[in-house]
Design an enzyme around this catalytic site. Structure first.
Site, PDB file in Angstrom:
ATOM      1  N   TYR A  64      -9.398  -7.885 -23.392  1.00 47.36           N
ATOM      2  CA  TYR A  64      -9.413  -7.663 -21.937  1.00 47.36           C
ATOM      3  C   TYR A  64     -10.814  -7.882 -21.376  1.00 47.36           C
ATOM      4  CZ  TYR A  64      -8.180  -5.240 -17.543  1.00 47.36           C
ATOM      5  OH  TYR A  64      -7.930  -4.924 -16.233  1.00 47.36           O
ATOM      6  N   SER A 120     -12.150  -7.198 -12.918  1.00 49.25           N
ATOM      7  CA  SER A 120     -12.163  -5.765 -13.254  1.00 49.25           C
ATOM      8  C   SER A 120     -13.621  -5.362 -13.415  1.00 49.25           C
ATOM      9  CB  SER A 120     -11.423  -5.563 -14.588  1.00 49.25           C
ATOM     10  OG  SER A 120     -11.677  -4.277 -15.127  1.00 49.25           O
TER      11      SER A 120
HETATM   12  P1  NAD Z   1       0.765  -3.832 -13.256  1.00 41.19           P
HETATM   13  O1  NAD Z   1       1.238  -3.718 -14.671  1.00 41.19           O
HETATM   14  O2  NAD Z   1       1.184  -2.815 -12.253  1.00 41.19           O
HETATM   15  O3  NAD Z   1       1.121  -5.256 -12.653  1.00 41.19           O
HETATM   16  C1  NAD Z   1       0.973  -6.425 -13.407  1.00 41.19           C
HETATM   17  C2  NAD Z   1       1.773  -7.522 -12.766  1.00 41.19           C
HETATM   18  O4  NAD Z   1       1.630  -8.708 -13.559  1.00 41.19           O
HETATM   19  C3  NAD Z   1       3.275  -7.217 -12.707  1.00 41.19           C
HETATM   20  O5  NAD Z   1       3.804  -7.758 -11.519  1.00 41.19           O
HETATM   21  C4  NAD Z   1       3.820  -7.964 -13.925  1.00 41.19           C
HETATM   22  O6  NAD Z   1       5.188  -8.301 -13.816  1.00 41.19           O
HETATM   23  C5  NAD Z   1       2.933  -9.180 -13.895  1.00 41.19           C
HETATM   24  N1  NAD Z   1       2.871  -9.880 -15.168  1.00 41.19           N
HETATM   25  C6  NAD Z   1       2.558  -9.411 -16.403  1.00 41.19           C
HETATM   26  N2  NAD Z   1       2.642 -10.386 -17.302  1.00 41.19           N
HETATM   27  C7  NAD Z   1       3.020 -11.501 -16.631  1.00 41.19           C
HETATM   28  C8  NAD Z   1       3.290 -12.836 -17.005  1.00 41.19           C
HETATM   29  N3  NAD Z   1       3.209 -13.241 -18.292  1.00 41.19           N
HETATM   30  N4  NAD Z   1       3.664 -13.709 -16.052  1.00 41.19           N
HETATM   31  C9  NAD Z   1       3.790 -13.315 -14.762  1.00 41.19           C
HETATM   32  N5  NAD Z   1       3.538 -12.071 -14.349  1.00 41.19           N
HETATM   33  C10 NAD Z   1       3.172 -11.179 -15.274  1.00 41.19           C
HETATM   34  O7  NAD Z   1      -0.824  -3.888 -13.399  1.00 41.19           O
HETATM   35  P2  NAD Z   1      -2.010  -3.755 -12.329  1.00 41.19           P
HETATM   36  O8  NAD Z   1      -2.804  -2.567 -12.726  1.00 41.19           O
HETATM   37  O9  NAD Z   1      -1.519  -3.879 -10.931  1.00 41.19           O
HETATM   38  O10 NAD Z   1      -2.879  -5.023 -12.736  1.00 41.19           O
HETATM   39  C11 NAD Z   1      -3.020  -6.161 -11.894  1.00 41.19           C
HETATM   40  C12 NAD Z   1      -4.344  -6.825 -12.200  1.00 41.19           C
HETATM   41  O11 NAD Z   1      -5.400  -5.918 -11.893  1.00 41.19           O
HETATM   42  C13 NAD Z   1      -4.532  -7.203 -13.682  1.00 41.19           C
HETATM   43  O12 NAD Z   1      -5.184  -8.448 -13.765  1.00 41.19           O
HETATM   44  C14 NAD Z   1      -5.429  -6.095 -14.202  1.00 41.19           C
HETATM   45  O13 NAD Z   1      -6.191  -6.512 -15.295  1.00 41.19           O
HETATM   46  C15 NAD Z   1      -6.287  -5.841 -12.969  1.00 41.19           C
HETATM   47  N6  NAD Z   1      -6.978  -4.547 -12.963  1.00 41.19           N
HETATM   48  C16 NAD Z   1      -6.262  -3.382 -12.989  1.00 41.19           C
HETATM   49  C17 NAD Z   1      -6.960  -2.187 -12.963  1.00 41.19           C
HETATM   50  C18 NAD Z   1      -6.247  -0.864 -12.970  1.00 41.19           C
HETATM   51  O14 NAD Z   1      -6.931   0.162 -13.130  1.00 41.19           O
HETATM   52  N7  NAD Z   1      -4.957  -0.805 -12.788  1.00 41.19           N
HETATM   53  C19 NAD Z   1      -8.349  -2.173 -12.930  1.00 41.19           C
HETATM   54  C20 NAD Z   1      -9.023  -3.380 -12.911  1.00 41.19           C
HETATM   55  C21 NAD Z   1      -8.325  -4.567 -12.919  1.00 41.19           C
END
Ligand code: NAD
Length: 256
Positions: free
Chosen positions: A151, A138
């Site tokens: 985080y 991130s």
């Molecule tokens: P999201 O909530 O849409 O997806 C998260 C996924 O992780 C889902 O499939 C969920 O079921 C799974 N998950 C959660 N806990 C779990 C566990 N204990 N075991 C297995 N699976 C699990 O979120 P997202 O925004 O797509 O985030 C995905 C990644 O991207 C994360 O690592 C997040 O930190 C990172 N990220 C997101 C953003 C953003 O703005 N959305 C920005 C930077 C980084």
């Protein structure tokens, strides 16, 4: 380009993980999905791209289940060639109020899971002489924001893990790189938009403008499709000597 290769994408039933899985599937890779919630929908979306798709429901906070998933993926397709460590959760609170169990959960899911999946996936990649490990970090792996202690600490850890993994494999065909998105409108971020709308007493659209305006000069979300294209680049021949980078796609967030 990735025909015959297998990609395991953690946390890929939603958001960024599903976008990365689809981008790799579109290049011909077999896909192993993981995550909670609806599974049939994501499976169908990936299969519609012509990919072979499997699913394992490992809870990424549990090392034994991660090991089980790696064994399952190898049994399904022979080997994991591409590992995308993407599963992640968020919790927002000042440190003095931060629930210790939320800290532990974020460390386990956002950081330690990447270590476990990486250590278990590496031997087969090293033996094959080719592998790609892509860690979804991130901008919070590069800079901080208030109220996101666990985080930010976990994501800085993911960037560090990325560099060590890259260095230890630098003379091999196995590369490791991190992707550092700014805001991406996924369920994880919609929760923060909802909280902002409630706190300011404004509409969803105005809450989005407020959130983007604080950090992201482009005033645009990065999309899972754009992140998927970067993941495909890391897997392409042009990515052979890209090792240990933390590549931000953040609308100018960390340029400030
Ligand atoms: P999201 O909530 O849409 O997806 C998260 C996924 O992780 C889902 O499939 C969920 O079921 C799974 N998950 C959660 N806990 C779990 C566990 N204990 N075991 C297995 N699976 C699990 O979120 P997202 O925004 O797509 O985030 C995905 C990644 O991207 C994360 O690592 C997040 O930190 C990172 N990220 C997101 C953003 C953003 O703005 N959305 C920005 C930077 C980084």
């Amino acid at each position: 380009m990735l025909k015959g290769k297998t990609a395991l994408v953690t946390g890929s039933t939603s958001g960024i993980g599903l976008g990365l899985a689809k981008a790799l599937a579109a290049q011909g890779a077999n896909i192993v999905l993981n995550g909670f919630g609806d599974v049939d929908g994501p499976k169908a979306e990936v299969a519609a791209l012509g990919a072979q798709v499997a699913y394992h429901g490992a809870d990424m906070s549990k090392p034994a289940e991660i090991a089980d998933m790696l064994t399952y993926a190898a049994a399904q397709f022979g080997r994991v060639d591409i590992l995308v460590n993407n599963a992640g959760i968020q919790h927002v609170s000042r440190i003095e109020n931060f629930a210790p169990e939320r800290w532990d959960a974020i460390m386990a899911i956002n950081l330690s899971s990447a270590f476990h999946a990486t250590r278990l996936a590496l031997p087969a990649m090293q033996a094959a002489g080719w592998g790609r490990i892509i860690n979804v970090a991130s901008v919070h792996g590069l800079v901080a924001s208030a109220e996101k202690s666990a985080y930010v600490a976990a994501k800085h850890g993911v960037v560090g893990l990325t560099k060590v993994t890259a260095l230890e494999n630098a003379t091999t065909g196995v590369t490791c790189n991190a992707i550092c998105p700014g805001w991406v409108l996924t369920p994880l971020v919609q929760k923060q938009v909802d909280a902002k709308a409630a706190a300011l007493g404004v509409s969803n659209d105005d809450a989005i403008k407020a959130i983007l305006g604080e950090k992201e000069p482009s005033m645009q979300f990065t999309t899972p499709e754009e992140l998927g294209a970067l993941a495909v680049f890391f897997c392409s021949p042009a990515g052979n000597n890209v090792r240990g980078v933390a590549w931000n796609m953040d609308g100018g967030w960390v340029a400030q």
